[in-house]
Design an enzyme around this catalytic site. Structure first.
Site, PDB file in Angstrom:
ATOM      1  N   HIS A 271      15.072  13.739 -68.006  1.00  0.00           N
ATOM      2  CA  HIS A 271      16.087  13.690 -69.065  1.00  0.00           C
ATOM      3  C   HIS A 271      15.657  14.362 -70.366  1.00  0.00           C
ATOM      4  CE1 HIS A 271      16.654  10.152 -66.375  1.00  0.00           C
ATOM      5  NE2 HIS A 271      17.871  10.682 -66.347  1.00  0.00           N
TER       6      HIS A 271
ATOM      7  N   ASP B  96      11.623  12.376 -70.501  1.00  0.00           N
ATOM      8  CA  ASP B  96      10.874  11.891 -69.339  1.00  0.00           C
ATOM      9  C   ASP B  96      10.942  12.944 -68.232  1.00  0.00           C
ATOM     10  OD1 ASP B  96      13.409  11.653 -68.249  1.00  0.00           O
ATOM     11  OD2 ASP B  96      13.464   9.468 -68.298  1.00  0.00           O
TER      12      ASP B  96
ATOM     13  N   SER C   5      22.868   9.738 -64.983  1.00  0.00           N
ATOM     14  CA  SER C   5      21.957   9.197 -66.005  1.00  0.00           C
ATOM     15  C   SER C   5      21.932  10.019 -67.294  1.00  0.00           C
ATOM     16  CB  SER C   5      20.537   9.099 -65.454  1.00  0.00           C
ATOM     17  OG  SER C   5      20.090  10.366 -65.014  1.00  0.00           O
TER      18      SER C   5
END
Length: 375
Positions: free
Chosen positions: A343, A340, A52
């Site tokens: 990340h 978040d 991600s």
């Protein structure tokens, strides 16, 4: 022919000549621009394999995945202000690296519907993906593991051979950059509640398994023509808001950080060995861990005031839940390290992409991307 008619014909000839010159000039301008754009790109393509941290939207196309970012408040700082599927308030490290190389941001592989393969590269990266096959399924139900991403790259390789011919495809891939970002999720999975791996493997056995699996897939990629690898180590993931909130004091998780560094040590040794046995292969290794620790220790010098708390989320350290439309987000994203619970913010991604491209030996060994491109 009277003088008037003669003048008229003469003027028409001049006009048509000027038009032709104009058209020729316009064509030349177009060709020069094409040449400049071509000349600016330091590599023909950039291919992204990873999780991600570099996913540009593949997970949007995975129906079962629990890890998606195709909704607000993700993308709030993009020119459109709309989410794309990247886990960021703006662009991520893959976008910034492509830009530095002079290429467009690679499209997600799963967004392509037949037709010709984009010649400037693409992204296979998938949120929740791991080096080990079981990681993504355990964490987020569905993700493209490293093995699956290499399988998709095999298909792309075959299409390139069709499009460019065998020697053309070989030349193209040998000059292309392969950014490979994996490992964080394997550790999140190992230390997650209900992990089967903890019962089966000691942390050191797990390190060895990760490294040997990774090596196998890098060898496959080399066999398909990848020659310039940019490999990222695992960061200080114990300092992510999700891990900090597990400690009452908000400190980093020491154990997951310790084993992340042990994995990185194994990864560096593996890359050295792989280079010595793979003719024409070169790599740039990014010490993500060192870069993160430096950022935490010198955050004010880098312009960050908030290093513990996420910008977007809910509850303690904004890490009790992910960044969803129901979550609140900070008004100043540029002073937060984390967007978040996992990340980094866009500015951190940009900082790290800068290290990747032209950073010193402090974080880039044995060379940076710029030096790798020059080989």
């Amino acid at each position: 022919m009277n003088t008037h008619t003669h003048m008229h014909v003469h003027n028409m000839a001049i006009t048509s000549h000027i038009t032709r010159v104009g058209a020729t000039m316009a064509l030349l301008v177009v060709l020069v621009l094409v040449f400049i754009c071509k000349a600016q790109a330091a590599a023909p393509a950039v291919y992204i394999l990873g999780d991600s941290l570099v996913d540009v939207g593949n997970n949007n196309y995975l129906p079962l995945s629990l890890l998606k970012a195709n909704f607000p408040h993700n993308g709030v700082d993009l020119p459109t202000g709309k989410p794309t599927g990247s886990f960021s308030n703006g662009q991520n490290a893959a976008d910034f690296l492509a830009k530095k190389i002079g290429l467009p941001s690679p499209p997600p592989y799963l967004s392509l519907t037949g037709g010709a393969t984009p010649i400037t590269g693409m992204s296979f990266a998938s949120g929740g993906a791991g080096i080990l096959e079981e990681t993504g399924g355990f964490l987020v139900k569905q993700a493209l593991s490293l093995g699956k991403q290499v399988e998709y790259f095999t298909k792309v390789h075959d299409k390139l051979v069709t499009q460019l011919g065998p020697s053309g495809a070989e030349a193209h891939l040998s000059k292309s950059i392969f950014l490979i970002v994996f490992g964080s999720n394997d550790w999140f999975a190992y230390y997650n509640v209900g992990s089967v791996d903890v019962k089966q493997y000691s942390p050191q056995q797990y390190v060895d398994r990760m490294v040997s699996t990774f090596k196998g897939f890098l060898k496959t990629s080399y066999g398909l023509g990848a020659r310039k690898l940019v490999v990222s180590g695992v960061g200080a993931i114990g300092c992510c808001p999700i891990k900090r909130k597990e400690n009452r004091t908000g400190e980093c998780s020491v154990e997951i950080n310790y084993w992340s560094t042990k994995y990185n040590d194994g990864l560096k040794i593996m890359l050295e060995g792989l280079k010595s046995e793979s003719l024409g292969m070169n790599y740039a290794y990014f010490d993500t861990y060192g870069a993160m620790v430096d950022l935490f220790q010198n955050h004010e010098a880098h312009g960050y005031s908030e290093i513990n708390k996420a910008c977007c989320g809910i509850g303690s350290l904004k890490a009790d839940g992910p960044c969803t439309p129901l979550a609140t987000y900070c008004s100043n994203r540029t002073n937060h390290v984390f967007w978040d619970l996992y990340h980094p913010t866009e500015t951190v991604a940009s900082l790290f992409a800068g290290y990747l491209y032209s950073g010193s030996q402090q974080f880039m060994v044995p060379m940076n991307v710029e030096q790798l491109l020059a080989l």
